[in-house]
Design a protein around this motif. Structure first.
Motif, short mmCIF file in Angstrom:
data_model
loop_
_atom_site.label_atom_id
_atom_site.label_comp_id
_atom_site.label_asym_id
_atom_site.label_seq_id
_atom_site.Cartn_x
_atom_site.Cartn_y
_atom_site.Cartn_z
N LEU A 1 0.77 -1.38 0.11
CA LEU A 1 0.05 -0.09 0.00
C LEU A 1 1.02 1.24 0.01
O LEU A 1 1.67 1.20 0.87
CB LEU A 1 -0.91 0.07 1.36
CG LEU A 1 -1.77 -1.19 1.50
CD1 LEU A 1 -2.54 -0.93 2.78
CD2 LEU A 1 -2.52 -1.62 0.22
N HIS A 2 0.70 2.03 -1.11
CA HIS A 2 1.39 3.39 -0.86
C HIS A 2 0.71 4.45 -1.58
O HIS A 2 -0.43 4.18 -2.44
CB HIS A 2 2.69 3.35 -1.23
CG HIS A 2 3.13 2.82 -2.86
ND1 HIS A 2 3.03 1.32 -3.11
CD2 HIS A 2 3.11 3.41 -4.16
CE1 HIS A 2 3.16 1.39 -4.50
NE2 HIS A 2 3.11 2.62 -5.03
N VAL A 3 1.08 5.49 -1.55
CA VAL A 3 0.26 6.71 -2.41
C VAL A 3 1.31 7.56 -3.14
O VAL A 3 2.82 7.22 -2.80
CB VAL A 3 -0.32 7.89 -1.56
CG1 VAL A 3 -1.60 7.28 -0.76
CG2 VAL A 3 0.55 8.38 -0.46
N VAL A 4 1.22 8.10 -4.05
CA VAL A 4 1.81 8.80 -5.21
C VAL A 4 1.81 10.07 -5.36
O VAL A 4 0.31 10.40 -5.97
CB VAL A 4 2.17 7.85 -6.53
CG1 VAL A 4 3.20 8.60 -7.61
CG2 VAL A 4 2.56 6.30 -6.07
N ALA B 1 -3.70 6.39 -5.03
CA ALA B 1 -3.29 5.47 -4.18
C ALA B 1 -3.08 4.12 -5.05
O ALA B 1 -3.53 3.98 -6.12
CB ALA B 1 -4.52 5.09 -3.48
N SER B 2 -2.20 3.33 -4.31
CA SER B 2 -1.76 2.08 -5.04
C SER B 2 -2.09 0.87 -4.16
O SER B 2 -1.39 0.99 -3.02
CB SER B 2 -0.41 2.14 -5.70
OG SER B 2 0.10 1.06 -6.21
N GLY B 3 -2.85 0.07 -4.56
CA GLY B 3 -3.10 -1.07 -3.62
C GLY B 3 -4.18 -0.96 -2.81
O GLY B 3 -4.52 -1.95 -1.88
N PHE B 4 -4.86 -0.01 -2.61
CA PHE B 4 -6.05 0.41 -1.90
C PHE B 4 -6.73 1.44 -2.50
O PHE B 4 -6.36 2.17 -3.40
CB PHE B 4 -5.75 0.48 -0.61
CG PHE B 4 -5.07 1.70 -0.15
CD1 PHE B 4 -3.45 1.96 -0.72
CD2 PHE B 4 -5.67 2.88 0.42
CE1 PHE B 4 -3.10 3.25 -0.33
CE2 PHE B 4 -4.86 4.21 0.78
CZ PHE B 4 -3.62 4.04 0.28
N THR B 5 -8.18 1.49 -2.07
CA THR B 5 -8.90 2.77 -2.13
C THR B 5 -8.94 3.59 -1.35
O THR B 5 -8.85 3.39 -0.34
CB THR B 5 -10.28 2.05 -2.59
OG1 THR B 5 -10.80 1.59 -1.56
CG2 THR B 5 -10.41 1.13 -3.82
N LEU B 6 -8.69 5.03 -1.78
CA LEU B 6 -9.02 6.04 -0.65
C LEU B 6 -10.22 6.44 -0.13
O LEU B 6 -10.30 7.23 0.90
CB LEU B 6 -8.49 7.43 -1.62
CG LEU B 6 -7.13 7.35 -2.07
CD1 LEU B 6 -6.77 8.60 -2.84
CD2 LEU B 6 -5.82 7.15 -0.96
N ASP B 7 -11.37 5.56 -0.57
CA ASP B 7 -12.70 5.98 -0.22
C ASP B 7 -12.77 5.91 1.41
O ASP B 7 -13.47 6.95 1.87
CB ASP B 7 -13.61 4.98 -0.56
CG ASP B 7 -13.73 4.84 -2.11
OD1 ASP B 7 -15.01 4.71 -2.52
OD2 ASP B 7 -12.86 5.05 -2.85
N TYR B 8 -12.09 5.07 2.08
CA TYR B 8 -12.32 4.96 3.59
C TYR B 8 -11.11 5.95 4.22
O TYR B 8 -11.06 5.60 5.48
CB TYR B 8 -12.41 3.78 4.03
CG TYR B 8 -13.32 2.92 3.31
CD1 TYR B 8 -13.02 1.90 2.12
CD2 TYR B 8 -14.81 3.11 3.24
CE1 TYR B 8 -13.95 1.26 1.42
CE2 TYR B 8 -15.73 2.54 2.84
CZ TYR B 8 -15.33 1.34 1.77
OH TYR B 8 -16.27 0.97 1.01
#
Length: 124
Positions: free
Chosen positions: A2-5, A24-31
């Protein structure tokens, strides 16, 4: 993993604009609550602008209030920071961070996943 770019940094003249993106990479930002932080050479990292997972709450540092706007597009899994009327003192590395359980917005230890940063330089 999981990371953000972050993206969108660059060199701009005083008074100009830039839009930073946080994906976001590997997860959704919704939560996740999302925060934009910055660190200038020789200075401590500071919270610039933050937004709740729903987008219903935002926070701005007093130094950027009225000039920067944070927004999120959960369909695109991206958060934006629109920066207008840029000043030389806005020069810094800008970081995006995601937090699952943020109790106090724009406090760095509340955020779990951090990007590598993008350089913003405001200079004539």
């Amino acid at each position: 993993q999981l990371h953000v770019v972050e993206s969108g940094g660059g060199l701009v003249q005083p008074g100009g604009s830039l839009r930073l993106s946080c994906a976001a990479s590997g997860f959704t930002l919704d939560y996740y609550d999302i925060g934009w932080f910055r660190q200038a050479p020789g200075k401590e990292r500071e919270g610039v602008s933050c937004i709740s997972s729903s987008g219903g709450r935002t926070h701005y540092a007093s130094s950027v209030q009225g000039r920067f706007t944070i927004s999120r597009d959960n369909a695109k899994n991206t958060v934006y920071l629109q920066m207008n009327s840029l000043r030389p003192e806005d020069t810094a590395v800008y970081y995006c961070a995601a937090g699952a359980t943020v109790n106090e917005m724009c406090i760095d230890w509340e955020y779990d996943y951090w990007g590598q940063g993008t350089q913003v330089t405001v200079s004539s």
